[in-house]
Design a protein around this motif. Structure first.
Motif, PDB file in Angstrom:
ATOM      1  N   PRO A   1       0.847  -1.201   0.000  1.00  0.00           N
ATOM      2  CA  PRO A   1       0.000   0.000   0.000  1.00  0.00           C
ATOM      3  C   PRO A   1       0.878   1.246   0.000  1.00  0.00           C
ATOM      4  O   PRO A   1       1.976   1.259   0.570  1.00  0.00           O
ATOM      5  CB  PRO A   1      -0.787  -0.129   1.308  1.00  0.00           C
ATOM      6  CG  PRO A   1      -0.706  -1.564   1.683  1.00  0.00           C
ATOM      7  CD  PRO A   1       0.606  -2.069   1.165  1.00  0.00           C
ATOM      8  N   LYS A   2       0.409   2.284  -0.639  1.00  0.00           N
ATOM      9  CA  LYS A   2       1.169   3.531  -0.700  1.00  0.00           C
ATOM     10  C   LYS A   2       1.049   4.254   0.629  1.00  0.00           C
ATOM     11  O   LYS A   2       0.003   4.829   0.940  1.00  0.00           O
ATOM     12  CB  LYS A   2       0.653   4.398  -1.843  1.00  0.00           C
ATOM     13  CG  LYS A   2       0.892   3.814  -3.219  1.00  0.00           C
ATOM     14  CD  LYS A   2       0.370   4.762  -4.289  1.00  0.00           C
ATOM     15  CE  LYS A   2       0.614   4.224  -5.676  1.00  0.00           C
ATOM     16  NZ  LYS A   2       0.101   5.134  -6.719  1.00  0.00           N
ATOM     17  N   LEU A   3       2.118   4.231   1.392  1.00  0.00           N
ATOM     18  CA  LEU A   3       2.087   4.848   2.709  1.00  0.00           C
ATOM     19  C   LEU A   3       2.529   6.307   2.661  1.00  0.00           C
ATOM     20  O   LEU A   3       1.777   7.200   3.054  1.00  0.00           O
ATOM     21  CB  LEU A   3       2.965   4.063   3.680  1.00  0.00           C
ATOM     22  CG  LEU A   3       3.033   4.603   5.115  1.00  0.00           C
ATOM     23  CD1 LEU A   3       1.645   4.607   5.748  1.00  0.00           C
ATOM     24  CD2 LEU A   3       4.027   3.813   5.952  1.00  0.00           C
TER      25      LEU A   3
ATOM     26  N   ALA B   1      12.405   0.284   2.233  1.00  0.00           N
ATOM     27  CA  ALA B   1      11.309   1.222   2.479  1.00  0.00           C
ATOM     28  C   ALA B   1      10.255   1.147   1.373  1.00  0.00           C
ATOM     29  O   ALA B   1       9.058   1.251   1.637  1.00  0.00           O
ATOM     30  CB  ALA B   1      11.862   2.644   2.589  1.00  0.00           C
ATOM     31  N   ARG B   2      10.711   0.942   0.138  1.00  0.00           N
ATOM     32  CA  ARG B   2       9.775   0.846  -0.987  1.00  0.00           C
ATOM     33  C   ARG B   2       8.825  -0.330  -0.801  1.00  0.00           C
ATOM     34  O   ARG B   2       7.634  -0.240  -1.108  1.00  0.00           O
ATOM     35  CB  ARG B   2      10.576   0.692  -2.276  1.00  0.00           C
ATOM     36  CG  ARG B   2       9.776   0.739  -3.572  1.00  0.00           C
ATOM     37  CD  ARG B   2       9.304   2.140  -3.882  1.00  0.00           C
ATOM     38  NE  ARG B   2       8.790   2.225  -5.231  1.00  0.00           N
ATOM     39  CZ  ARG B   2       9.513   2.555  -6.296  1.00  0.00           C
ATOM     40  NH1 ARG B   2      10.802   2.792  -6.177  1.00  0.00           N
ATOM     41  NH2 ARG B   2       8.957   2.635  -7.487  1.00  0.00           N
ATOM     42  N   ARG B   3       9.336  -1.431  -0.259  1.00  0.00           N
ATOM     43  CA  ARG B   3       8.487  -2.600  -0.030  1.00  0.00           C
ATOM     44  C   ARG B   3       7.468  -2.352   1.083  1.00  0.00           C
ATOM     45  O   ARG B   3       6.475  -3.071   1.170  1.00  0.00           O
ATOM     46  CB  ARG B   3       9.351  -3.818   0.278  1.00  0.00           C
ATOM     47  CG  ARG B   3      10.091  -4.370  -0.935  1.00  0.00           C
ATOM     48  CD  ARG B   3      10.698  -5.718  -0.639  1.00  0.00           C
ATOM     49  NE  ARG B   3      11.890  -5.610   0.194  1.00  0.00           N
ATOM     50  CZ  ARG B   3      13.120  -5.490  -0.293  1.00  0.00           C
ATOM     51  NH1 ARG B   3      13.302  -5.445  -1.608  1.00  0.00           N
ATOM     52  NH2 ARG B   3      14.160  -5.420   0.517  1.00  0.00           N
ATOM     53  N   ARG B   4       7.737  -1.351   1.922  1.00  0.00           N
ATOM     54  CA  ARG B   4       6.787  -0.999   2.981  1.00  0.00           C
ATOM     55  C   ARG B   4       5.858   0.123   2.553  1.00  0.00           C
ATOM     56  O   ARG B   4       5.086   0.636   3.364  1.00  0.00           O
ATOM     57  CB  ARG B   4       7.533  -0.591   4.258  1.00  0.00           C
ATOM     58  CG  ARG B   4       8.451  -1.668   4.809  1.00  0.00           C
ATOM     59  CD  ARG B   4       8.905  -1.332   6.221  1.00  0.00           C
ATOM     60  NE  ARG B   4       9.505  -0.012   6.347  1.00  0.00           N
ATOM     61  CZ  ARG B   4      10.799   0.260   6.170  1.00  0.00           C
ATOM     62  NH1 ARG B   4      11.645  -0.719   5.826  1.00  0.00           N
ATOM     63  NH2 ARG B   4      11.272   1.479   6.322  1.00  0.00           N
ATOM     64  N   GLY B   5       5.960   0.547   1.299  1.00  0.00           N
ATOM     65  CA  GLY B   5       5.059   1.569   0.786  1.00  0.00           C
ATOM     66  C   GLY B   5       5.582   2.982   0.870  1.00  0.00           C
ATOM     67  O   GLY B   5       4.810   3.931   0.737  1.00  0.00           O
ATOM     68  N   ILE B   6       6.895   3.148   1.073  1.00  0.00           N
ATOM     69  CA  ILE B   6       7.490   4.479   1.165  1.00  0.00           C
ATOM     70  C   ILE B   6       8.344   4.736  -0.064  1.00  0.00           C
ATOM     71  O   ILE B   6       9.253   3.970  -0.371  1.00  0.00           O
ATOM     72  CB  ILE B   6       8.342   4.629   2.436  1.00  0.00           C
ATOM     73  CG1 ILE B   6       7.458   4.487   3.675  1.00  0.00           C
ATOM     74  CG2 ILE B   6       9.047   5.973   2.456  1.00  0.00           C
ATOM     75  CD1 ILE B   6       8.206   4.628   4.978  1.00  0.00           C
ATOM     76  N   ARG B   7       8.056   5.803  -0.767  1.00  0.00           N
ATOM     77  CA  ARG B   7       8.787   6.184  -1.975  1.00  0.00           C
ATOM     78  C   ARG B   7       9.693   7.363  -1.652  1.00  0.00           C
ATOM     79  O   ARG B   7       9.214   8.425  -1.235  1.00  0.00           O
ATOM     80  CB  ARG B   7       7.785   6.555  -3.079  1.00  0.00           C
ATOM     81  CG  ARG B   7       8.415   7.001  -4.396  1.00  0.00           C
ATOM     82  CD  ARG B   7       8.822   5.810  -5.223  1.00  0.00           C
ATOM     83  NE  ARG B   7       9.399   6.230  -6.483  1.00  0.00           N
ATOM     84  CZ  ARG B   7       8.701   6.500  -7.593  1.00  0.00           C
ATOM     85  NH1 ARG B   7       7.377   6.417  -7.575  1.00  0.00           N
ATOM     86  NH2 ARG B   7       9.303   6.848  -8.709  1.00  0.00           N
TER      87      ARG B   7
END
Length: 434
Positions: free
Chosen positions: A92-94, A121-127
């Motif tokens: 999900p996009k966090l 971080a990308r895998r956790r939704g952080i770009r």
């Protein structure tokens, strides 16, 4: 020769048999990862990853005062279709993180990628994205280096701002919020920081979860202080009154806030201003999606952006953090927004720099800190990261208080542009005694 020929024929038959055997295996036992080619045709990507845009705003010569290069095509932030057989599902996009940087700061971007562990971080939704101005004066060598950097990492964005003027940080910061609203939809949170700061993303994620559990909206998070601002002023920096580091606190109102409220009264030095209002220090600002869009997409912010990002001569707008705080405050007046101020304590939750003294007990990031400012060397970045990882985050809770009784915010709500909806506002602090 005959014997050698027989050996070659036997080897060929064995190879052919192996190929036939592999082709007869069930599909689920020899599944491969689907691949797609990005729009620029530069490299293959696993299905489900984001396709980077082609590298756009790199000129063959430094920019002068003529027409700026048009902004790059919007980077697609949508995931490609997932194969029915694949177990991969996009996170999900966090949060989208914009780090304001300069063309020559290759080394800072290098260690920030390492310390933030941007792939995890990308895998956790952080770009995580590095923000440069589309109107720049890079040398040919710098343009080539940026091109290689973008091809390697896909995390450089160019926003509609100048990158060579002294106030470039202010322009790029406002343009980052505009870029995020236009090209990075779907995230729940949006963050702005600078490339001389090092945050700890897992700790920030815990704070985002705490805020989400509060059940409110229009969140504005950071270390804050007080300011007043004169709307539609002819001066670029229209901040009015005193400024200091004594922002909203659980310890009660500051003398500076009392003086700002006095200045706002009829006949006072800031009688034409709005505020006083809290605003977040530029080293770490986080906005919820609804607040980011409410202020960025308002005619007020669009007018402010056009007026200041196109100034051809001084005085320029330089008070980036106070200006964004003003736009949020003024937007709340015009749209009756239910703002939720979430205030961190200076030095407790945000280290403005690493203090090496006293030598037996230096002031380093501890279990309360989420961000460290003035990190300008790889050694400092490593020290800050080691300090984060060798302390367990305390996750100090948020407590919401009476804005008037605790903060002392009792006036300045009636303005020439409307009334600030203080009754809809939540005044919250991250506790320091936990």
């Amino acid at each position: 020769m005959v014997a050698g020929g027989r050996e070659l024929i036997a080897a060929a038959l064995a190879t052919l048999g192996l190929i036939l055997f592999l082709n007869l295996l069930p599909a689920e036992r020899c599944e491969t990862i689907p691949m797609v080619i990005d729009s620029a045709g530069s490299r293959p990507l696993a299905v489900g990853s984001e396709s980077p845009s082609s590298f756009g705003p790199v000129s063959s010569s430094p920019y002068g005062d003529g027409e700026p290069m048009p902004p790059p095509p919007p980077r697609s932030d949508e995931h490609a279709a997932v194969s029915p057989r694949s177990s991969y599902r996009p996170a999900p996009k966090l949060m989208a993180v914009g780090i304001i940087t300069a063309p020559t700061h290759f080394d800072r971007r290098l260690w920030i990628r390492q310390k933030l562990r941007v792939s995890d971080a990308r895998r956790r939704g952080i770009r995580v994205l590095f923000v440069l101005g589309v109107r720049n004066r890079m040398t040919p060598a710098q343009r080539l280096a940026i091109r290689h950097e973008e091809n390697a990492h896909g995390d450089v964005v160019f926003v509609g701002a100048r990158d060579w003027v002294p106030h470039a940080v202010a322009e790029k910061s406002l343009a980052w919020w505009e870029h995020a609203a236009a090209h990075l939809p779907g995230y729940r949170w949006y963050m702005k920081t600078d490339d001389d700061s090092l945050a700890h993303l897992p700790r920030l994620e815990m704070d985002l979860a705490l805020m989400s559990s509060m059940g409110r909206s229009h969140y504005y998070y950071g270390v804050m202080t007080w300011r007043a601002w004169t709307p539609f002023h002819t001066e670029a920096d229209a901040a009015c009154g005193e400024r200091g580091d004594d922002g909203p606190s659980l310890d009660g109102p500051s003398a500076r806030l009392e003086r700002l409220m006095l200045d706002r009264r009829p006949g006072g030095a800031c009688s034409r201003a709005v505020g006083p209002f809290p605003f977040a220090d530029g080293s770490l600002q986080i906005l919820s999606d609804d607040l980011m869009r409410a202020f960025v997409e308002s005619p007020l912010a669009r007018n402010f952006s056009r007026s200041h990002l196109s100034r051809q001569g001084p005085p320029y707008w330089t008070h980036e953090d106070a200006g964004v705080g003003y736009l949020i405050f003024h937007s709340a007046i015009l749209q009756t927004l239910p703002l939720t101020y979430v205030v961190l304590s200076p030095w407790k939750h945000n280290k403005f720099w690493i203090n090496w003294f006293p030598r037996h007990n230096p002031s380093l990031p501890d279990e309360h800190v989420v961000n460290t400012h003035k990190v300008v060397t790889s050694m400092m970045a490593q020290i800050a990261q080691d300090a984060y990882e060798n302390s367990t985050y305390a996750a100090d809770p948020f407590v919401c208080v009476d804005c008037a009784k605790t903060w002392g915010w009792r006036g300045g709500f009636e303005t020439s542009v409307g009334r600030f909806p203080i009754e809809r506002v939540a005044c919250c602090n991250k506790r320091t005694d936990a």
